[in-house]
Structure formats: structure tokens, C-alpha cells
Motif scaffolding. Structure first.
Motif, mmCIF file in Angstrom:
data_model
loop_
_atom_site.group_PDB
_atom_site.id
_atom_site.type_symbol
_atom_site.label_atom_id
_atom_site.label_comp_id
_atom_site.label_asym_id
_atom_site.label_seq_id
_atom_site.Cartn_x
_atom_site.Cartn_y
_atom_site.Cartn_z
ATOM 1 N N GLU A 1 48.060 48.031 37.138
ATOM 2 C CA GLU A 1 46.635 48.329 37.038
ATOM 3 C C GLU A 1 45.806 47.095 37.367
ATOM 4 N N LEU A 2 46.248 45.944 36.871
ATOM 5 C CA LEU A 2 45.523 44.711 37.133
ATOM 6 C C LEU A 2 45.635 44.309 38.603
ATOM 7 N N ALA A 3 46.755 44.686 39.237
ATOM 8 C CA ALA A 3 46.961 44.341 40.644
ATOM 9 C C ALA A 3 45.980 45.062 41.560
ATOM 10 N N LYS A 4 45.369 46.158 41.085
ATOM 11 C CA LYS A 4 44.391 46.874 41.900
ATOM 12 C C LYS A 4 43.186 45.997 42.218
ATOM 13 N N SER A 5 42.828 45.117 41.303
ATOM 14 C CA SER A 5 41.701 44.208 41.525
ATOM 15 C C SER A 5 42.160 42.809 41.905
ATOM 16 N N PRO B 1 39.914 35.260 32.388
ATOM 17 C CA PRO B 1 39.300 36.190 33.335
ATOM 18 C C PRO B 1 39.250 37.612 32.784
ATOM 19 N N GLU B 2 38.264 38.368 33.232
ATOM 20 C CA GLU B 2 38.135 39.745 32.798
ATOM 21 C C GLU B 2 39.370 40.547 33.204
ATOM 22 N N GLY B 3 39.864 41.347 32.309
ATOM 23 C CA GLY B 3 41.035 42.152 32.577
ATOM 24 C C GLY B 3 42.329 41.557 32.056
ATOM 25 N N TYR B 4 42.305 40.260 31.730
ATOM 26 C CA TYR B 4 43.521 39.596 31.265
ATOM 27 C C TYR B 4 43.611 39.544 29.739
#
Length: 512
Positions: free
Chosen positions: A432-436, A322-325
Motif C-alpha cells: 500500500e505504501l509502495a503506491k505512493s 514521513p506521512e504514511g510511515y
């Protein structure tokens, strides 16, 4: 069938056990080698005389026709076309050794019926196979040699799958020397395979390709009881079809085993793939380098078997991530572990008590008892000097050891150190990833809680020294976070039918 194939392969090198010199090259000498080689084969194959030997100046020309060796196999189960006779030249030296050399090629096609009754077709080709070596009849093996091959290709296909593999070139060098232990030898080998490509495709799977610019390998084995091993191999080949040995044969075998033990003093093997790449319909990835290292070292009563694997400059580009990972994918891995303290001396002593003169189950039980001696006190130990992973947002390393009994899954201990560098950067990346992805808020909270148990190293890294005791209690940095397990009221003594050895290590739930 297996015995016949082993005997046929071994026969070629066994014929040189009789000494000769360059001045002795003659038709009688050729006939002697030919008859010896053919005589060592099973009678139904030997009568076809698959081996021919002729004088050729100061050496012998030896031809071996593999098609005759395979003639007994039913063509409905196995068939091969294009298998031409191979030739090699043997030159006797005054010191009892033989110079062997050859230059052949291979281009064959065929099919075989597997255990599942399905047909597999294959094509195998080697443009050029060259070797120059020194053979020692005393050990029935090469003392040195240079081997090379060009343009190796292999294709295998069934009605559901096709596999293609190829190498550009291969070089291999073997050397040997007298060992520090009298009467034993040290061997070293190294080589390279270049331009490796493998492609796999099938009806129910998308095509995948694995490639590497080169594969380097290096191996060393010291203290090999080469002469004694030769005698043991010949003994086994002579008795492989017997259900049990006579008392005289058993005594002879155990005497050979006693002389050969320990079979070697150390072993080391390293394999490295350079610019490894994997391509498929769901993405691509690879590593600039991927290495594998295997060792066997230490005295026979305290031997350690070790394995190490590492990968550098890892990449992965896939729709499955997934994007962001992407930042959380490891860019470097280093995994080292081993099994120390193995008592092969006790194993050998116990094995010598085995009765090979009976075909009852007693021999099998004795073999199991011998294997149990391999782990002193019934304790299996595993050490992991380093297990690490690194990316742009984390750098974590684990080291330690664990041990447990081979006859139960309940009694185990773990001591491990976990070190995290740039831990705040890891927490920030998760936040930061938790924001999305709000589901990661729990992970972020958990990381901050774990930090509360850490102690700081001088370089600023976070460290957790974790200990799991035999009673089930767990402590982190000396602080107990879980008490001992409650004793089981219905716990019985371990049964004779212990769980398999591979299941006695701590489960994933008990690892730190």
C-alpha cells in the motif's frame, strides 16, 4: 586527591568500629569518636577538625563540615557557597550495632573548571533529607534503613548549554538478612522517585524536555562477603599510593581476596519509568512504561550476566517521520540478551597468580591473562532469549545465540529463530505504501521472497530458523542458501595483538 575524598567519605562510618552502649555516652566517648574520625582524614584536612562530636542525652550528635573537607581545593578551580554543616545522631545498641538518624537540607551554588578548562556553574538543592538506619561496624555498612528526600533540584550551566533537573520526592528502603552461605549477607533495596523533569537547552541545539511521573527501582544482591569486602577496601585505601606491594602485603591481600571470593552469589536490579515523555522542537514521544533489568546469576564457574529492556505503548509525533510511515513505528519493544558461561572461578585463580610486588608491565600482562580465563576456551557466547517489536502492521520476534572466539573476528557461529506473526498484513502494508513510493516495490518483492523460505507454525506464524556455521555457510530451515567460505590462502595464525573484545562479536552484516 581522589584518595583523600574516598578516605574522607569512609571515615565517618569507620569511627563506630569500637563498641559502646547507651550507658557509655560521655564526653570521653565523644572525643574518641571525634578523634578517630578526624585522624582518618589526611593530615592537612584533619588539623581543621571538620568533624565534631558531642554527647546528646542517650546518643552522640555528630557534625561534619564539608566546607572544611573541600578547603584544599583551589577556589579558582572549584568554589561552593551555602554548604552548611550536616548533623546526624548515633545511638549505640547493646548488640554492637548503631542507630543513625538525621534530618538535613541542602541549598548550594558554585562553579568548577573542567578538564577542558571551561567553567561550569551549578545549583543544587534538597528541601529535606531524612534517614533512620541501623549501622553495623563489622561490615562498615547499613544493615537496614529508611531514607527520604523532598524537592530535589539541580541546575548546571556553561556558556553553551543549560541543564535543569528535578524530582518531587524520593523514598528508599534497605533491608538485609543472613545469607544461605554462612558468614555472608543478602541485601534488598527498593524505592521511588516521583515527578522527574529534565530540560536541556543550548546555543546550538533546540530545547528538549524529558519527564516521567515516577521512577521505581528494586534491587537484590545475595551472598555478599561484606566483612571480607570491608577488609579489602581498608587495605586498598592504606596502599593506594604505593607503586607495588611488599611480599608480606601481597600475601595478606591475596588471603583476603581468597576469603571474599566469590564476592556475591547473585544480583538483580530493576528500574522502571512510568509515563515517560520526551518533548522537543522536532516533535514529541514517549512510553507508558520503560523498564531496565540487570542480572548476575549462576555458579562462579558458569555465571550469566543478563540485560533486558522493554517499552510499552510507545508514541512518536514528529515531522521527521514521513506521512504514511507512522504505522511502521514500534508500539512495543522487548529486548533481552546475556553473556552466559563466564568462568569467574578461573578468573580468580589466575588473578591469584599475579605478582603485585613489582611495578613492571608483568602485572598488567598477568591481568590480561586473568581476563582471558573468563571465557572458557577463548569462546565468547551471547544469547538473546527474546528480541521483539510490534506495531499495528507487524509482530516480529527473534531468539537464539551466537558465539565467537575472543582472539579473531573470523570464527563465529549463529543460531537464531525469526518468527513473524500477521506477515501477510506486513506485506500488504508495504504494498500500500509502495503506491505512493515506488522505491518500496523492491522491499515488497523481497518480503514475498523471504516468505518462500518460511515454515508455518501451528498458530499460523511464519518461522525462519537461521544457522551460520563456523565455515561461513548459511542455512534457513535446514536448506543451505550459502556455501562455505573459500579458504584464505594468505591467512595467518591469530597474532598476540588480538582485536578488542567488543569487536569480536559478529558484525551487522553477519547477523540474521
Amino acid at each position: 586527591m581522589r584518595h583523600r575524598l574516598i578516605t574522607a567519605t569512609t571515615a565517618i562510618i569507620m569511627a563506630f568500629a569500637t563498641g559502646a552502649s547507651a550507658a557509655d555516652i560521655s564526653q570521653d566517648g565523644a572525643n574518641n569518636i571525634r578523634d578517630t574520625l578526624n585522624h582518618l582524614l589526611p593530615k592537612d584536612i584533619a588539623k581543621r577538625a571538620p568533624v565534631t562530636v558531642t554527647p546528646a542525652g542517650s546518643r552522640y550528635e555528630i557534625g561534619y563540615d564539608f566546607s572544611k573537607l573541600l578547603a584544599q581545593i583551589k577556589k579558582t578551580d572549584f568554589d561552593i557557597k551555602g554548604l552548611k554543616p550536616f548533623k546526624m545522631f548515633a545511638t549505640p545498641q547493646d548488640n554492637g550495632l548503631w542507630d543513625l538518624e538525621g534530618n538535613n537540607n541542602l541549598n548550594v551554588t558554585g562553579h568548577f573548571i573542567g578538564p577542558d578548562k571551561k567553567r561550569s556553574d551549578f545549583t543544587y538543592s534538597v528541601a529535606n533529607m531524612v534517614f533512620n538506619s541501623v549501622f553495623d561496624p563489622a561490615i562498615s555498612y547499613f544493615r537496614s534503613g529508611d531514607f527520604s528526600a523532598k524537592e530535589l533540584k539541580f541546575i548546571s550551566s556553561t556558556d553553551t548549554e543549560v541543564v535543569k533537573a528535578s524530582f518531587g520526592d524520593m523514598i528508599y528502603k534497605l533491608t538485609s538478612a543472613e545469607s544461605a552461605t554462612a558468614g555472608r549477607l543478602d541485601f534488598a533495596a527498593n524505592g521511588k522517585l516521583s515527578t522527574f523533569v529534565e530540560q536541556v537547552s543550548g546555543k546550538e541545539m533546540p530545547p528538549i524536555q524529558i519527564s516521567a511521573d515516577s521512577l521505581d527501582f528494586d534491587a537484590k544482591v545475595k551472598g555478599v562477603a561484606a566483612k571480607d569486602l570491608k577488609e579489602m577496601v581498608l587495605f586498598v585505601l592504606d596502599h593506594v599510593e604505593q607503586k607495588h606491594l611488599t611480599k608480606e602485603s601481597e600475601t595478606k591481600f591475596k588471603d583476603m581476596l581468597g576469603k571474599a571470593f566469590p564476592l556475591l552469589s547473585s544480583l538483580e536490579e530493576t528500574i522502571r519509568l512510568n509515563n515517560l515523555a520526551v518533548t522537543s522542537a522536532v516533535g514529541s514521544g514517549g512510553a507508558k512504561s520503560f523498564g531496565y533489568h540487570f542480572t548476575v546469576d549462576g555458579p562462579s564457574n558458569a555465571t550469566r550476566v543478563g540485560v533486558a529492556m522493554d517499552a510499552g505503548d510507545l508514541t512518536l509525533d514528529s515531522v521527521l517521520v514521513p506521512e504514511g510511515y507512522t504505522a511502521f513505528l514500534p508500539q512495543a519493544l522487548d529486548i533481552q540478551f546475556g553473556v552466559p558461561g563466564m568462568d569467574f572461578a578461573a578468573l580468580g585463580d589466575e588473578f591469584m597468580k599475579t605478582d603485585f610486588t613489582t611495578s613492571t608491565g608483568d602485572s598488567r600482562k598477568a591481568g590480561q591473562q586473568a581476563a582471558a580465563k573468563l571465557f572458557p576456551g577463548g569462546i565468547l557466547k551471547v544469547d538473546f532469549p527474546k528480541v521483539s517489536a510490534e506495531s499495528s502492521v507487524y509482530n516480529i520476534e527473534v531468539s537464539g545465540e551466537m558465539e565467537g572466539r575472543v582472539d579473531t573476528q573470523k570464527d563465529y557461529r549463529v543460531n537464531a529463530s525469526i518468527v513473524a506473526r500477521d506477515y501477510d498484513k506486513t506485506i500488504a502494508a508495504v504494498q500500500e505504501l509502495a503506491k505512493s513510493n515506488p522505491d518500496l516495490n523492491n522491499a515488497s518483492f523481497g518480503l514475498m521472497m523471504i516468505k518462500g523460505f518460511a515454515k508455518a507454525d501451528p498458530d499460523g506464524a511464519q518461522r525462519w530458523d537461521v544457522a551460520v556455521a563456523g565455515d561461513g555457510s548459511v542455512s534457513v530451515n535446514g536448506q543451505q542458501i550459502k556455501g562455505p567460505d573459500a579458504p584464505a590462502t594468505d591467512e595467518a595464525a591469530p597474532s598476540d595483538e588480538a582485536a578488542p573484545l567488543v569487536e569480536t562479536a559478529p558484525s551487522e552484516q553477519t547477523k540474521p
